[in-house]
Design an enzyme around this catalytic site. Structure first.
Site, PDB file in Angstrom:
ATOM      1  N   ARG A  50      -6.850  -3.160  -8.875  1.00  0.00           N
ATOM      2  CA  ARG A  50      -6.686  -2.878  -7.445  1.00  0.00           C
ATOM      3  C   ARG A  50      -7.472  -1.652  -7.022  1.00  0.00           C
ATOM      4  NH1 ARG A  50      -1.355  -5.603  -6.960  1.00  0.00           N
ATOM      5  NH2 ARG A  50      -0.629  -5.619  -4.827  1.00  0.00           N
ATOM      6  N   ARG A 100      12.401  -9.108  -1.573  1.00  0.00           N
ATOM      7  CA  ARG A 100      11.529  -8.085  -2.142  1.00  0.00           C
ATOM      8  C   ARG A 100      11.626  -6.827  -1.307  1.00  0.00           C
ATOM      9  NH1 ARG A 100       5.571  -9.896  -4.099  1.00  0.00           N
ATOM     10  NH2 ARG A 100       5.187  -7.757  -3.487  1.00  0.00           N
ATOM     11  N   ARG A 131       7.630 -14.159   4.713  1.00  0.00           N
ATOM     12  CA  ARG A 131       8.140 -13.968   3.351  1.00  0.00           C
ATOM     13  C   ARG A 131       9.257 -12.906   3.364  1.00  0.00           C
ATOM     14  NH1 ARG A 131       3.722 -12.803  -1.276  1.00  0.00           N
ATOM     15  NH2 ARG A 131       4.051 -10.607  -0.907  1.00  0.00           N
ATOM     16  N   LYS A 159      -2.365 -15.494  -3.888  1.00  0.00           N
ATOM     17  CA  LYS A 159      -2.934 -15.342  -5.234  1.00  0.00           C
ATOM     18  C   LYS A 159      -1.925 -15.739  -6.307  1.00  0.00           C
ATOM     19  CE  LYS A 159      -3.500 -10.838  -5.030  1.00  0.00           C
ATOM     20  NZ  LYS A 159      -3.105 -10.539  -3.660  1.00  0.00           N
ATOM     21  N   ARG A 209       0.925  -1.510   2.708  1.00  0.00           N
ATOM     22  CA  ARG A 209       0.271  -2.279   1.652  1.00  0.00           C
ATOM     23  C   ARG A 209      -1.076  -2.820   2.128  1.00  0.00           C
ATOM     24  NH1 ARG A 209       4.548  -6.456   0.492  1.00  0.00           N
ATOM     25  NH2 ARG A 209       3.081  -7.340  -0.982  1.00  0.00           N
TER      26      ARG A 209
HETATM   27  P1  AMP Z   1       2.218  -7.290  -5.852  1.00  0.00           P
HETATM   28  O1  AMP Z   1       3.379  -8.075  -6.324  1.00  0.00           O
HETATM   29  O2  AMP Z   1       0.941  -7.634  -6.619  1.00  0.00           O
HETATM   30  O3  AMP Z   1       2.009  -7.337  -4.378  1.00  0.00           O
HETATM   31  O4  AMP Z   1       2.522  -5.758  -6.223  1.00  0.00           O
HETATM   32  C1  AMP Z   1       3.625  -5.088  -5.679  1.00  0.00           C
HETATM   33  C2  AMP Z   1       3.453  -3.605  -5.828  1.00  0.00           C
HETATM   34  O5  AMP Z   1       3.354  -3.252  -7.213  1.00  0.00           O
HETATM   35  C3  AMP Z   1       2.214  -2.999  -5.187  1.00  0.00           C
HETATM   36  O6  AMP Z   1       2.391  -2.756  -3.815  1.00  0.00           O
HETATM   37  C4  AMP Z   1       2.045  -1.719  -5.990  1.00  0.00           C
HETATM   38  O7  AMP Z   1       2.975  -0.746  -5.601  1.00  0.00           O
HETATM   39  C5  AMP Z   1       2.444  -2.169  -7.387  1.00  0.00           C
HETATM   40  N1  AMP Z   1       1.255  -2.677  -8.126  1.00  0.00           N
HETATM   41  C6  AMP Z   1       1.039  -3.953  -8.534  1.00  0.00           C
HETATM   42  N2  AMP Z   1      -0.153  -4.054  -9.163  1.00  0.00           N
HETATM   43  C7  AMP Z   1      -0.703  -2.819  -9.137  1.00  0.00           C
HETATM   44  C8  AMP Z   1      -1.931  -2.278  -9.587  1.00  0.00           C
HETATM   45  N3  AMP Z   1      -2.859  -3.039 -10.182  1.00  0.00           N
HETATM   46  N4  AMP Z   1      -2.147  -0.952  -9.399  1.00  0.00           N
HETATM   47  C9  AMP Z   1      -1.233  -0.175  -8.806  1.00  0.00           C
HETATM   48  N5  AMP Z   1      -0.075  -0.618  -8.327  1.00  0.00           N
HETATM   49  C10 AMP Z   1       0.203  -1.938  -8.481  1.00  0.00           C
END
Ligand code: AMP
Length: 184
Positions: A89, A129, A123, A14, A140
């Site tokens: 989410r 990360r 990754r 994404k 996740r």
């Molecule tokens: P991502 O980079 O989108 O995979 O996000 C990494 C982490 O950030 C996620 O595993 C959550 O812990 C937190 N996070 C990102 N976006 C959200 C969201 N919309 N709601 C809650 N937690 C989020």
């Protein structure tokens, strides 16, 4: 107006697609994950709160996340549209977003589980990360199934869902996205 939501499991690409499209449409790419990581790096209060959840692969609570997104979407660069990557989410977040602004399309990048895991594992080896370790990846994906997958029906019912096969290569996927959005 292009107010877009990008949906899909971690590993679906994404972020990559959001970046490509945002550059071509000249609208901001808003990744809530990136905003949290930026806050963690800069040791802000928001970063401190978010890291407790992020490090374990759990969602940051809706109240914190919604307030952050409300603030971001009120900025001037969002007036002609935006791509939200990784938000909403949860159903609660989707309802909050709907109460704020009308979303034109939710683009759902679908991917088989095994491929998502494979991509995340590779990754994990390349990047630093902290939430790309195997245990956290498992969490996740579980969190995605329980809390985020219901959004697919949410947007389907509203007639705004576009479905994209995220198993293809980057160039093919971005062509599919443009086609689905009737941009080319
Ligand atoms: P991502 O980079 O989108 O995979 O996000 C990494 C982490 O950030 C996620 O595993 C959550 O812990 C937190 N996070 C990102 N976006 C959200 C969201 N919309 N709601 C809650 N937690 C989020």
């Amino acid at each position: 107006m292009m107010r877009l939501v990008f949906l899909g499991p971690p590993g679906a690409g994404k972020g990559t697609q959001a970046k490509i499209l945002s550059e071509s449409l000249n609208i901001p790419h808003i990744s809530t994950g990136d905003i949290f990581r930026y806050n963690i790096e800069n040791k802000t209060e928001l970063g401190r709160e978010a890291s407790e959840f992020m490090n374990r692969g759990f969602l940051v609570p809706d109240k914190i996340t919604n307030a952050m997104v409300l603030n971001r979407l009120s900025m001037d660069d969002c007036k002609n549209g935006y791509i939200l990557d990784g938000y909403p989410r949860t159903i609660n977040q989707a309802e909050f977003l709907d109460s704020m602004q009308e979303i034109n399309h939710a683009v759902y990048f679908y991917l088989r589980d095994e491929i998502a895991i494979e991509r995340l594992m590779s990754r994990a080896k390349q990047e630093s990360r902290s939430d790309d370790s195997p245990e956290v990846i498992k969490n996740r994906l579980q969190v995605y199934k329980e809390q985020t997958q219901p959004l697919i029906n949410y947007y389907k019912e509203r007639g705004t869902l576009l479905e994209i096969d995220a198993g293809a290569g980057i160039t093919m996927i971005s062509k599919d996205v443009r086609r689905a959005l009737k941009l080319s």
